[in-house]
Scaffold this motif. Structure first.
Motif, PDB file in Angstrom:
ATOM      1  N   UNK A  40       0.851  -1.192   0.000  1.00  0.00           N
ATOM      2  CA  UNK A  40       0.000   0.000   0.000  1.00  0.00           C
ATOM      3  C   UNK A  40       0.884   1.239   0.000  1.00  0.00           C
ATOM      4  N   UNK A  41       0.553   2.211  -0.835  1.00  0.00           N
ATOM      5  CA  UNK A  41       1.198   3.513  -0.758  1.00  0.00           C
ATOM      6  C   UNK A  41       0.153   4.524  -0.297  1.00  0.00           C
ATOM      7  N   UNK A 221      -3.690   3.900 -12.741  1.00  0.00           N
ATOM      8  CA  UNK A 221      -4.470   2.876 -12.071  1.00  0.00           C
ATOM      9  C   UNK A 221      -4.803   1.766 -13.064  1.00  0.00           C
ATOM     10  N   UNK A 222      -4.695   0.523 -12.627  1.00  0.00           N
ATOM     11  CA  UNK A 222      -5.129  -0.609 -13.444  1.00  0.00           C
ATOM     12  C   UNK A 222      -5.815  -1.610 -12.525  1.00  0.00           C
ATOM     13  N   UNK A 223      -6.362  -2.660 -13.105  1.00  0.00           N
ATOM     14  CA  UNK A 223      -7.103  -3.628 -12.296  1.00  0.00           C
ATOM     15  C   UNK A 223      -6.199  -4.440 -11.377  1.00  0.00           C
ATOM     16  N   UNK A 224      -4.893  -4.441 -11.634  1.00  0.00           N
ATOM     17  CA  UNK A 224      -3.975  -5.246 -10.831  1.00  0.00           C
ATOM     18  C   UNK A 224      -3.128  -4.440  -9.859  1.00  0.00           C
ATOM     19  N   UNK A 225      -2.855  -3.170 -10.202  1.00  0.00           N
ATOM     20  CA  UNK A 225      -1.969  -2.396  -9.345  1.00  0.00           C
ATOM     21  C   UNK A 225      -2.079  -0.911  -9.680  1.00  0.00           C
ATOM     22  N   UNK A 226      -1.290  -0.129  -8.962  1.00  0.00           N
ATOM     23  CA  UNK A 226      -1.186   1.308  -9.208  1.00  0.00           C
ATOM     24  C   UNK A 226       0.298   1.639  -9.331  1.00  0.00           C
ATOM     25  N   UNK A 237       5.469   1.151  -7.189  1.00  0.00           N
ATOM     26  CA  UNK A 237       4.464   0.166  -7.596  1.00  0.00           C
ATOM     27  C   UNK A 237       3.784  -0.367  -6.346  1.00  0.00           C
ATOM     28  N   UNK A 238       2.456  -0.336  -6.342  1.00  0.00           N
ATOM     29  CA  UNK A 238       1.706  -0.759  -5.158  1.00  0.00           C
ATOM     30  C   UNK A 238       0.455  -1.504  -5.567  1.00  0.00           C
ATOM     31  N   UNK A 239       0.002  -2.369  -4.686  1.00  0.00           N
ATOM     32  CA  UNK A 239      -1.266  -3.056  -4.921  1.00  0.00           C
ATOM     33  C   UNK A 239      -2.449  -2.101  -4.716  1.00  0.00           C
ATOM     34  N   UNK A 240      -2.287  -1.183  -3.762  1.00  0.00           N
ATOM     35  CA  UNK A 240      -3.357  -0.232  -3.440  1.00  0.00           C
ATOM     36  C   UNK A 240      -2.745   1.140  -3.214  1.00  0.00           C
ATOM     37  N   UNK A 368      -8.326   0.121  -7.481  1.00  0.00           N
ATOM     38  CA  UNK A 368      -7.322  -0.046  -6.427  1.00  0.00           C
ATOM     39  C   UNK A 368      -6.950   1.275  -5.754  1.00  0.00           C
ATOM     40  N   UNK A 369      -7.816   2.266  -5.910  1.00  0.00           N
ATOM     41  CA  UNK A 369      -7.627   3.541  -5.236  1.00  0.00           C
ATOM     42  C   UNK A 369      -8.654   3.724  -4.133  1.00  0.00           C
ATOM     43  N   UNK A 370      -8.205   4.221  -2.994  1.00  0.00           N
ATOM     44  CA  UNK A 370      -9.076   4.459  -1.843  1.00  0.00           C
ATOM     45  C   UNK A 370      -8.841   5.877  -1.333  1.00  0.00           C
TER      46      UNK A 370
END
Length: 409
Positions: A40-41, A221-226, A237-240, A368-370
């Motif tokens: 996570x970043x 942003x993509x469906x697998x990572x950011x 590179x981060x998952x979220x 994958x963005x919050x």
């Protein structure tokens, strides 16, 4: 999303915020000078980002925090940090907007957040936190009827409140108003110092992974990572990705969710003792914009308000001298014996929403963005709520409060 962000970071404050002068730079952090891969970043290391990181660290989630500025020099250093369960939209009115149970829950979450912050600050031995009561008074006679309605709504929701009529307010607190609600639950804090302390929190043997002066120039942003690109050419590179960018959110989403305002604050010279009002309650009123008053741990008084719609930093900043005089007159008229003499003055930009509630959680257009966006006059308590909700989501847990603050509400 892929967009250039360079030079889009707002000038969020001006003047001499008291907390920054008082504390200086208690800790320093490095610039990011290498590529990073992380779970996570967190983008934004003000009070909102710091609280999110605190919860993720405790949950054992790998995270990296970045900020475009030196830590705390955004809106956090300009925060006046009155901690209240009261939302800018009164409970009775919020009930009409979103229903009784939802409105009650939003208020209760803010009340619980004050207790949570008390426990967190105990762990840091932070002397800037103090439990207080809150006094919300009618600035005009016409406001008494709805303020009584608000009193009944809070009482029904389980809050410890009492009503003061005009004479009782004058006798007990020494200033004129037309009625008031006194609430038992409130607090004050040094948000700037708390942010720095939160960012020092880490598991033994692990790095802090907090980097400042690291502007992000591009986000994909993509469906697998950011994937984020920094101004210095490094890649994260981060998952979220958690956006804790506060009022700069207008750079990242295309939904009209926030109205930007400028508020003004003045802190007095230091008094030799504490010749203040009863219980040193947090004081605010029903005027629009409202006036707010608190004390500090080193024998000063803070008064703020006189808000204006935000258009640009230059126009905002030109008003500091005039607003300082007006606020000084406001507090001296309220408490003539206080002889309030201004020493530190500043202005900051903040945001308000139509229902007074923050925006927390995912945004469909940014996979994958919050977001943890604690808008409003009690943004710090909302930041606690945001950190708790996002920590649950990142652990795959359901959180029943998410729908209250979602972008789809």
């Amino acid at each position: 999303m892929s967009k250039s962000l360079i030079n889009k970071y707002m000038n969020l404050k001006a003047g001499y915020p008291f907390w920054l002068v008082k504390n200086g730079l208690p800790f320093t952090f490095p610039k990011l000078d290498h590529d990073v891969e992380t779970d996570v970043v967190i983008m934004g290391a003000g009070i909102s980002g710091a609280l999110v990181r605190y919860y993720l660290v405790n949950a054992g989630i790998q995270c990296t925090t970045i900020d475009a500025r030196t830590i705390g020099l955004g809106s956090t250093s300009a925060s006046t940090a009155l901690l209240q369960y009261e939302i800018d939209v009164p409970l009775y009115k919020l009930t009409e907007m979103i229903g009784k149970e939802n409105a009650k829950r939003a208020y209760q979450l803010c009340g619980e957040a004050i207790d949570t912050l008390e426990e967190i600050t105990k762990g840091f031995k932070l002397d800037g936190f103090k439990k207080r009561k809150s006094l919300y008074y009618a600035a005009y006679k016409k406001d008494v009827s709805w303020l009584k309605k608000e009193y009944e709504a809070r009482k029904e929701a389980g809050f410890k409140v009492r009503w003061l009529n005009e004479d009782e307010l004058k006798d007990q607190y020494g200033f004129k108003g037309y009625g008031a609600i006194v609430s038992d639950k409130a607090a004050e804090v040094d948000a700037y110092m708390l942010t720095h302390c939160l960012l020092q929190h880490h598991k033994k043997g692990e790095d802090l992974n907090v980097f400042d002066r690291t502007p992000v120039t591009d986000i994909k942003h993509s469906k697998n990572r950011v994937v984020l690109k920094t101004e210095s050419g490094h890649t994260i590179k981060a998952n979220k990705l958690i956006y804790a960018t506060g009022y700069e959110v207008v750079n990242f989403i295309d939904k009209d969710i926030v109205n930007l305002l400028s508020t003004y604050a003045v802190v007095s010279e230091q008094y030799n003792d504490r010749p203040f009002w009863k219980d040193e309650v947090l004081i605010w009123n029903t005027a629009d914009p409202y006036l707010y008053v608190r004390t500090t741990s080193d024998n000063r008084v803070l008064v703020g308000g006189r808000d204006e719609d935000f258009s640009n930093p230059a126009k905002r900043d030109k008003l500091i001298d005039r607003k300082t005089k007006q606020l000084t007159n406001d507090i001296n008229k309220m408490f003539p014996n206080l002889n309030f003499i201004p020493e530190f003055t500043w202005t900051g930009t903040f945001g308000s929403t139509k229902d007074g509630l923050p925006y927390i959680g995912p945004y469909k257009k940014l996979p994958n963005g919050y977001f943890s966006l604690g808008f409003g006059g009690n943004g710090i308590t909302f930041s606690v709520v945001g950190a708790q909700i996002l920590c649950d989501l990142l652990q795959g847990k359901n959180n029943g409060d998410l729908s209250l603050f979602s972008f789809d509400r």
